[in-house]
Motif scaffolding. Structure first.
Motif, PDB file in Angstrom:
ATOM      1  N   LEU A  23      50.774   9.579  25.196  1.00 16.20           N
ATOM      2  CA  LEU A  23      50.103   8.906  26.314  1.00 16.20           C
ATOM      3  C   LEU A  23      49.365   7.652  25.855  1.00 16.20           C
ATOM      4  O   LEU A  23      49.259   6.680  26.603  1.00 16.20           O
ATOM      5  N   ASP A  42      43.347   5.804  16.070  1.00 14.12           N
ATOM      6  CA  ASP A  42      44.047   7.071  15.858  1.00 14.12           C
ATOM      7  C   ASP A  42      43.908   7.420  14.375  1.00 14.12           C
ATOM      8  O   ASP A  42      43.646   6.545  13.540  1.00 14.12           O
ATOM      9  N   LEU A  60      38.643  11.623  14.006  1.00 14.88           N
ATOM     10  CA  LEU A  60      37.545  11.932  14.931  1.00 14.88           C
ATOM     11  C   LEU A  60      36.546  12.908  14.330  1.00 14.88           C
ATOM     12  O   LEU A  60      35.392  12.973  14.763  1.00 14.88           O
ATOM     13  N   LEU A  79      41.745  10.190  24.402  1.00 14.21           N
ATOM     14  CA  LEU A  79      42.985  10.977  24.393  1.00 14.21           C
ATOM     15  C   LEU A  79      43.205  11.651  23.048  1.00 14.21           C
ATOM     16  O   LEU A  79      44.093  12.492  22.915  1.00 14.21           O
ATOM     17  N   SER A  83      47.075  18.269  20.630  1.00 18.54           N
ATOM     18  CA  SER A  83      47.463  18.356  22.039  1.00 18.54           C
ATOM     19  C   SER A  83      48.254  19.622  22.368  1.00 18.54           C
ATOM     20  O   SER A  83      48.794  19.730  23.475  1.00 18.54           O
ATOM     21  N   TYR A 144      43.579  26.175  22.188  1.00 17.78           N
ATOM     22  CA  TYR A 144      43.653  24.763  22.592  1.00 17.78           C
ATOM     23  C   TYR A 144      42.945  24.570  23.944  1.00 17.78           C
ATOM     24  O   TYR A 144      42.110  23.665  24.114  1.00 17.78           O
ATOM     25  N   SER A 174      52.604  15.360  31.212  1.00 21.44           N
ATOM     26  CA  SER A 174      52.882  13.929  31.333  1.00 21.44           C
ATOM     27  C   SER A 174      53.838  13.488  30.238  1.00 21.44           C
ATOM     28  O   SER A 174      53.456  13.288  29.077  1.00 21.44           O
TER      29      SER A 174
END
Ligand code: NAI
Ligand code: 15L
Length: 276
Positions: A23, A42, A60, A79, A83, A144, A174
Protein backbone atom coordinates in the motif's frame (compact mmCIF):
# COMPACT_ATOMS: atom_id res chain seq x y z
CA UNK A 1 -7.06 21.28 6.68
CA UNK A 2 -8.12 23.02 3.49
CA UNK A 3 -7.10 21.30 0.26
CA UNK A 4 -6.47 24.52 -1.64
CA UNK A 5 -4.07 26.57 0.42
CA UNK A 6 -0.64 27.88 -0.49
CA UNK A 7 0.96 26.43 -3.61
CA UNK A 8 -1.95 23.97 -3.95
CA UNK A 9 -0.14 21.75 -1.45
CA UNK A 10 -1.80 22.09 1.93
CA UNK A 11 0.77 20.07 3.85
CA UNK A 12 4.35 21.20 4.02
CA UNK A 13 5.68 17.78 4.99
CA UNK A 14 3.85 14.43 5.31
CA UNK A 15 5.43 11.31 6.79
CA UNK A 16 4.59 7.93 5.25
CA UNK A 17 5.74 4.81 7.10
CA UNK A 18 5.71 1.43 5.37
CA UNK A 19 6.51 3.22 2.10
CA UNK A 20 8.19 0.16 0.55
CA UNK A 21 5.15 -2.07 1.08
CA UNK A 22 2.16 -2.96 -1.07
CA UNK A 23 0.00 0.00 0.00
CA UNK A 24 2.91 2.36 0.63
CA UNK A 25 3.96 2.02 -3.01
CA UNK A 26 0.42 2.93 -4.10
CA UNK A 27 0.25 5.94 -1.82
CA UNK A 28 3.69 7.42 -2.41
CA UNK A 29 2.72 9.07 -5.67
CA UNK A 30 -0.68 10.29 -4.43
CA UNK A 31 0.81 12.04 -1.42
CA UNK A 32 2.78 14.29 -3.76
CA UNK A 33 -0.49 16.02 -4.67
CA UNK A 34 -1.08 17.01 -1.07
CA UNK A 35 2.36 17.78 0.39
CA UNK A 36 5.32 19.85 -0.71
CA UNK A 37 7.62 17.24 0.81
CA UNK A 38 6.87 13.55 1.39
CA UNK A 39 9.13 11.87 3.90
CA UNK A 40 8.91 8.21 2.88
CA UNK A 41 10.22 5.69 5.36
CA UNK A 42 10.63 1.95 5.71
CA UNK A 43 13.00 -0.59 7.22
CA UNK A 44 13.20 -2.17 3.75
CA UNK A 45 15.16 -0.43 1.00
CA UNK A 46 13.56 2.51 -0.77
CA UNK A 47 14.99 3.96 -3.92
CA UNK A 48 14.25 6.42 -6.70
CA UNK A 49 13.56 9.45 -4.57
CA UNK A 50 11.42 11.93 -6.48
CA UNK A 51 12.30 15.61 -6.21
CA UNK A 52 9.66 16.15 -3.50
CA UNK A 53 10.70 13.11 -1.43
CA UNK A 54 12.98 12.52 1.54
CA UNK A 55 13.76 8.80 1.95
CA UNK A 56 14.54 7.51 5.42
CA UNK A 57 15.58 3.95 6.34
CA UNK A 58 14.21 3.54 9.86
CA UNK A 59 13.23 0.57 12.00
CA UNK A 60 10.09 1.63 13.86
CA UNK A 61 11.35 -0.24 16.93
CA UNK A 62 14.29 2.19 17.21
CA UNK A 63 12.97 4.96 19.45
CA UNK A 64 15.69 7.50 18.79
CA UNK A 65 15.45 7.00 15.03
CA UNK A 66 11.66 7.36 15.10
CA UNK A 67 11.89 10.52 17.19
CA UNK A 68 14.12 12.04 14.57
CA UNK A 69 11.95 10.69 11.73
CA UNK A 70 8.88 12.52 12.98
CA UNK A 71 10.56 15.89 13.53
CA UNK A 72 9.16 18.59 11.26
CA UNK A 73 6.18 16.73 9.80
CA UNK A 74 2.59 18.05 9.76
CA UNK A 75 0.83 14.68 9.68
CA UNK A 76 1.61 10.97 9.50
CA UNK A 77 0.22 8.09 7.46
CA UNK A 78 1.32 5.05 9.44
CA UNK A 79 1.32 1.91 7.30
CA UNK A 80 4.59 0.43 8.54
CA UNK A 81 4.73 -2.81 10.47
CA UNK A 82 4.20 -6.53 10.07
CA UNK A 83 1.05 -7.00 8.02
CA UNK A 84 0.23 -10.67 8.71
CA UNK A 85 0.37 -13.15 11.58
CA UNK A 86 3.93 -13.56 12.89
CA UNK A 87 5.82 -14.61 16.03
CA UNK A 88 4.86 -12.46 19.00
CA UNK A 89 8.36 -11.10 19.54
CA UNK A 90 8.47 -9.78 15.98
CA UNK A 91 5.01 -8.23 16.28
CA UNK A 92 6.01 -6.74 19.61
CA UNK A 93 8.91 -4.83 18.06
CA UNK A 94 7.39 -3.68 14.78
CA UNK A 95 3.73 -3.16 15.63
CA UNK A 96 3.56 -2.50 19.36
CA UNK A 97 6.86 -0.82 20.20
CA UNK A 98 6.93 0.74 16.73
CA UNK A 99 3.47 2.29 17.02
CA UNK A 100 4.21 3.52 20.54
CA UNK A 101 7.44 5.10 19.34
CA UNK A 102 5.58 6.84 16.55
CA UNK A 103 2.85 8.32 18.78
CA UNK A 104 5.33 9.37 21.42
CA UNK A 105 7.41 11.10 18.75
CA UNK A 106 4.23 12.75 17.43
CA UNK A 107 3.48 14.07 20.92
CA UNK A 108 7.00 15.39 21.41
CA UNK A 109 7.01 17.14 18.04
CA UNK A 110 3.45 18.48 18.19
CA UNK A 111 2.06 16.45 15.28
CA UNK A 112 -1.73 16.59 15.44
CA UNK A 113 -3.01 14.09 12.85
CA UNK A 114 -2.25 10.42 12.23
CA UNK A 115 -3.87 8.02 9.79
CA UNK A 116 -3.30 4.56 11.25
CA UNK A 117 -3.55 1.38 9.18
CA UNK A 118 -5.52 -0.88 11.47
CA UNK A 119 -7.05 -4.04 10.04
CA UNK A 120 -10.22 -6.08 9.79
CA UNK A 121 -8.31 -8.60 11.92
CA UNK A 122 -9.01 -6.36 14.93
CA UNK A 123 -12.61 -7.59 14.61
CA UNK A 124 -12.04 -10.89 12.78
CA UNK A 125 -13.72 -13.12 15.37
CA UNK A 126 -17.13 -11.59 14.69
CA UNK A 127 -19.28 -13.96 12.65
CA UNK A 128 -19.96 -13.24 9.01
CA UNK A 129 -23.69 -13.07 9.83
CA UNK A 130 -23.17 -9.75 11.71
CA UNK A 131 -22.86 -6.27 10.24
CA UNK A 132 -20.41 -4.23 12.30
CA UNK A 133 -20.13 -0.49 12.73
CA UNK A 134 -17.46 1.64 14.35
CA UNK A 135 -18.69 0.75 17.85
CA UNK A 136 -18.40 -3.01 17.41
CA UNK A 137 -16.30 -4.65 20.10
CA UNK A 138 -12.75 -5.50 19.19
CA UNK A 139 -12.54 -9.26 18.62
CA UNK A 140 -9.06 -9.90 17.25
CA UNK A 141 -8.54 -13.13 15.36
CA UNK A 142 -4.76 -13.39 15.74
CA UNK A 143 -1.83 -11.88 17.60
CA UNK A 144 -1.45 -9.64 14.56
CA UNK A 145 -5.05 -8.51 15.14
CA UNK A 146 -4.23 -7.91 18.82
CA UNK A 147 -1.46 -5.51 17.77
CA UNK A 148 -3.97 -3.57 15.65
CA UNK A 149 -6.30 -3.39 18.67
CA UNK A 150 -3.33 -2.01 20.60
CA UNK A 151 -2.79 0.65 17.94
CA UNK A 152 -6.48 1.60 18.07
CA UNK A 153 -6.39 1.86 21.88
CA UNK A 154 -3.07 3.69 21.92
CA UNK A 155 -4.36 6.25 19.45
CA UNK A 156 -7.53 6.68 21.53
CA UNK A 157 -5.35 7.45 24.56
CA UNK A 158 -3.19 9.91 22.63
CA UNK A 159 -6.34 11.70 21.48
CA UNK A 160 -8.07 11.81 24.86
CA UNK A 161 -4.92 12.84 26.73
CA UNK A 162 -2.93 14.86 24.18
CA UNK A 163 -5.41 15.81 21.46
CA UNK A 164 -3.61 13.96 18.66
CA UNK A 165 -6.34 13.06 16.17
CA UNK A 166 -6.33 9.65 14.49
CA UNK A 167 -8.39 7.94 11.85
CA UNK A 168 -8.04 4.18 12.32
CA UNK A 169 -8.56 2.46 8.98
CA UNK A 170 -9.85 -1.07 9.51
CA UNK A 171 -8.67 -2.11 6.08
CA UNK A 172 -10.29 -5.16 4.52
CA UNK A 173 -8.23 -6.67 1.69
CA UNK A 174 -6.44 -4.07 -0.38
CA UNK A 175 -4.73 -5.65 -3.33
CA UNK A 176 -4.82 -5.33 -7.11
CA UNK A 177 -7.86 -7.60 -7.06
CA UNK A 178 -9.64 -10.09 -4.74
CA UNK A 179 -7.64 -13.30 -4.30
CA UNK A 180 -10.39 -15.58 -2.94
CA UNK A 181 -14.18 -15.63 -2.36
CA UNK A 182 -13.87 -13.92 1.05
CA UNK A 183 -12.19 -10.95 -0.56
CA UNK A 184 -15.31 -10.34 -2.66
CA UNK A 185 -16.66 -8.99 0.66
CA UNK A 186 -13.50 -7.43 2.10
CA UNK A 187 -11.97 -5.96 -1.10
CA UNK A 188 -10.70 -2.37 -1.02
CA UNK A 189 -9.42 -1.15 -4.37
CA UNK A 190 -6.21 0.84 -4.40
CA UNK A 191 -8.13 3.83 -5.74
CA UNK A 192 -10.61 3.67 -2.85
CA UNK A 193 -7.76 3.19 -0.37
CA UNK A 194 -6.09 6.39 -1.59
CA UNK A 195 -9.39 8.25 -1.40
CA UNK A 196 -9.94 7.02 2.16
CA UNK A 197 -6.50 8.32 3.17
CA UNK A 198 -7.27 11.64 1.48
CA UNK A 199 -10.55 11.98 3.42
CA UNK A 200 -8.74 11.02 6.65
CA UNK A 201 -6.10 13.70 6.16
CA UNK A 202 -8.36 16.54 5.02
CA UNK A 203 -11.51 16.27 7.12
CA UNK A 204 -11.56 18.82 9.94
CA UNK A 205 -11.92 17.54 13.48
CA UNK A 206 -11.84 13.76 13.12
CA UNK A 207 -11.14 13.25 16.82
CA UNK A 208 -10.63 9.52 17.13
CA UNK A 209 -12.44 7.78 14.28
CA UNK A 210 -12.77 4.16 13.26
CA UNK A 211 -13.66 3.53 9.63
CA UNK A 212 -13.75 0.33 7.61
CA UNK A 213 -11.57 0.34 4.53
CA UNK A 214 -13.79 -1.41 2.02
CA UNK A 215 -15.01 -0.75 -1.50
CA UNK A 216 -18.65 -0.66 -2.51
CA UNK A 217 -18.90 -4.45 -2.69
CA UNK A 218 -22.23 -6.25 -3.20
CA UNK A 219 -22.08 -8.14 0.13
CA UNK A 220 -21.26 -6.05 3.22
CA UNK A 221 -20.10 -6.96 6.71
CA UNK A 222 -19.28 -3.36 7.68
CA UNK A 223 -21.31 -0.18 8.02
CA UNK A 224 -19.48 3.16 7.84
CA UNK A 225 -22.46 5.37 8.74
CA UNK A 226 -20.80 6.59 11.95
CA UNK A 227 -17.75 7.75 9.99
CA UNK A 228 -19.96 9.41 7.33
CA UNK A 229 -18.54 12.85 8.18
CA UNK A 230 -15.28 11.76 6.52
CA UNK A 231 -17.10 11.97 3.19
CA UNK A 232 -15.61 8.71 1.97
CA UNK A 233 -17.54 7.35 -1.00
CA UNK A 234 -16.07 4.18 -2.44
CA UNK A 235 -16.04 4.20 -6.25
CA UNK A 236 -15.07 0.60 -6.92
CA UNK A 237 -16.64 -2.79 -6.28
CA UNK A 238 -15.53 -6.41 -6.18
CA UNK A 239 -18.50 -7.18 -8.43
CA UNK A 240 -16.32 -6.92 -11.52
CA UNK A 241 -14.30 -9.89 -10.19
CA UNK A 242 -17.21 -12.16 -9.16
CA UNK A 243 -16.69 -14.53 -12.08
CA UNK A 244 -13.20 -15.33 -10.84
CA UNK A 245 -14.75 -17.56 -8.16
CA UNK A 246 -17.75 -19.13 -9.88
CA UNK A 247 -17.98 -22.31 -7.80
CA UNK A 248 -18.02 -20.78 -4.34
CA UNK A 249 -19.94 -18.03 -2.65
CA UNK A 250 -18.19 -16.39 0.30
CA UNK A 251 -19.20 -17.93 3.62
CA UNK A 252 -21.10 -20.85 2.10
CA UNK A 253 -19.97 -23.38 4.73
CA UNK A 254 -20.51 -22.04 8.23
CA UNK A 255 -19.14 -25.23 9.82
CA UNK A 256 -15.74 -24.10 8.63
CA UNK A 257 -14.35 -21.46 11.06
CA UNK A 258 -12.45 -19.84 8.19
CA UNK A 259 -15.83 -19.16 6.57
CA UNK A 260 -17.84 -18.56 9.75
CA UNK A 261 -15.78 -15.64 10.97
CA UNK A 262 -14.96 -12.38 9.24
CA UNK A 263 -11.21 -12.83 9.66
CA UNK A 264 -11.21 -15.90 7.41
CA UNK A 265 -8.22 -18.23 7.75
CA UNK A 266 -6.59 -15.92 10.32
CA UNK A 267 -8.94 -17.42 12.95
CA UNK A 268 -7.19 -20.78 12.56
CA UNK A 269 -3.68 -19.58 13.37
CA UNK A 270 -1.69 -20.41 16.48
CA UNK A 271 1.14 -18.53 18.16
CA UNK A 272 4.39 -19.12 16.27
CA UNK A 273 7.93 -19.47 17.53
CA UNK A 274 10.50 -17.05 16.27
CA UNK A 275 12.71 -18.73 13.69
CA UNK A 276 15.92 -16.84 14.54
P1 NAI B 1 3.22 -4.70 3.54
O1 NAI B 1 3.66 -5.84 4.39
O2 NAI B 1 3.35 -4.85 2.07
O3 NAI B 1 3.98 -3.37 3.97
C1 NAI B 1 4.35 -3.11 5.31
C2 NAI B 1 5.66 -2.36 5.28
O4 NAI B 1 6.06 -2.12 6.64
C3 NAI B 1 6.80 -3.16 4.61
O5 NAI B 1 7.38 -2.41 3.58
C4 NAI B 1 7.77 -3.44 5.74
O6 NAI B 1 9.12 -3.42 5.34
C5 NAI B 1 7.45 -2.30 6.71
N1 NAI B 1 7.87 -2.65 8.07
C6 NAI B 1 7.70 -3.84 8.71
N2 NAI B 1 8.31 -3.81 9.90
C7 NAI B 1 8.87 -2.58 10.02
C8 NAI B 1 9.65 -1.97 11.03
N3 NAI B 1 9.98 -2.60 12.16
N4 NAI B 1 10.07 -0.72 10.81
C9 NAI B 1 9.77 -0.05 9.66
N5 NAI B 1 9.04 -0.59 8.67
C10 NAI B 1 8.59 -1.84 8.86
O7 NAI B 1 1.69 -4.40 3.94
P2 NAI B 1 0.62 -3.54 3.16
O8 NAI B 1 -0.30 -4.44 2.45
O9 NAI B 1 1.30 -2.46 2.43
O10 NAI B 1 -0.19 -2.92 4.38
C11 NAI B 1 0.14 -1.66 4.91
C12 NAI B 1 -0.50 -1.55 6.29
O11 NAI B 1 -1.90 -1.75 6.18
C13 NAI B 1 0.02 -2.58 7.29
O12 NAI B 1 0.12 -1.97 8.56
C14 NAI B 1 -1.07 -3.63 7.31
O13 NAI B 1 -1.13 -4.28 8.58
C15 NAI B 1 -2.30 -2.80 7.04
N6 NAI B 1 -3.34 -3.57 6.38
C16 NAI B 1 -3.21 -3.94 5.06
C17 NAI B 1 -4.21 -4.66 4.45
C18 NAI B 1 -4.15 -5.04 3.01
O14 NAI B 1 -5.06 -5.73 2.55
N7 NAI B 1 -3.13 -4.63 2.23
C19 NAI B 1 -5.40 -5.09 5.19
C20 NAI B 1 -5.41 -4.64 6.55
C21 NAI B 1 -4.44 -3.92 7.11
C1 15L C 1 -4.61 -7.82 6.57
O1 15L C 1 -4.64 -7.22 7.65
C2 15L C 1 -3.33 -8.11 5.89
O2 15L C 1 -2.40 -7.05 6.06
C3 15L C 1 -3.49 -8.43 4.43
O3 15L C 1 -2.30 -9.05 3.97
C4 15L C 1 -4.68 -9.35 4.20
O4 15L C 1 -4.47 -10.57 4.85
C5 15L C 1 -5.93 -8.70 4.74
O5 15L C 1 -5.76 -8.35 6.11
C6 15L C 1 -7.16 -9.60 4.60
O6 15L C 1 -7.85 -9.81 5.59
O7 15L C 1 -7.43 -10.04 3.48
Amino acid sequence: MNESTAAGKPFKRLLLTGAAGNLGRQLRGALAQWAQIVRASDVAPLDDAAAHEELRAVDLADRAAVTSLVEGVDAIVHLGGISVEAPFDDLLEANIRGTYNLYEAARRHGVKRVVFASSNHAIGFHPVTEVLDADAAQRPDSLYGVTKCFGESLSRYYFDRFGIETVCLRIGSSFEEPKNPRMLVTYLSYRDFIELVRCSLFTNRVGHTVVYGVSNNPLKWWDNTKAGFLGFNAQDSSDEFRNRFPASAPSSDLDDPAQRFQGGAFVLGEPMERSR
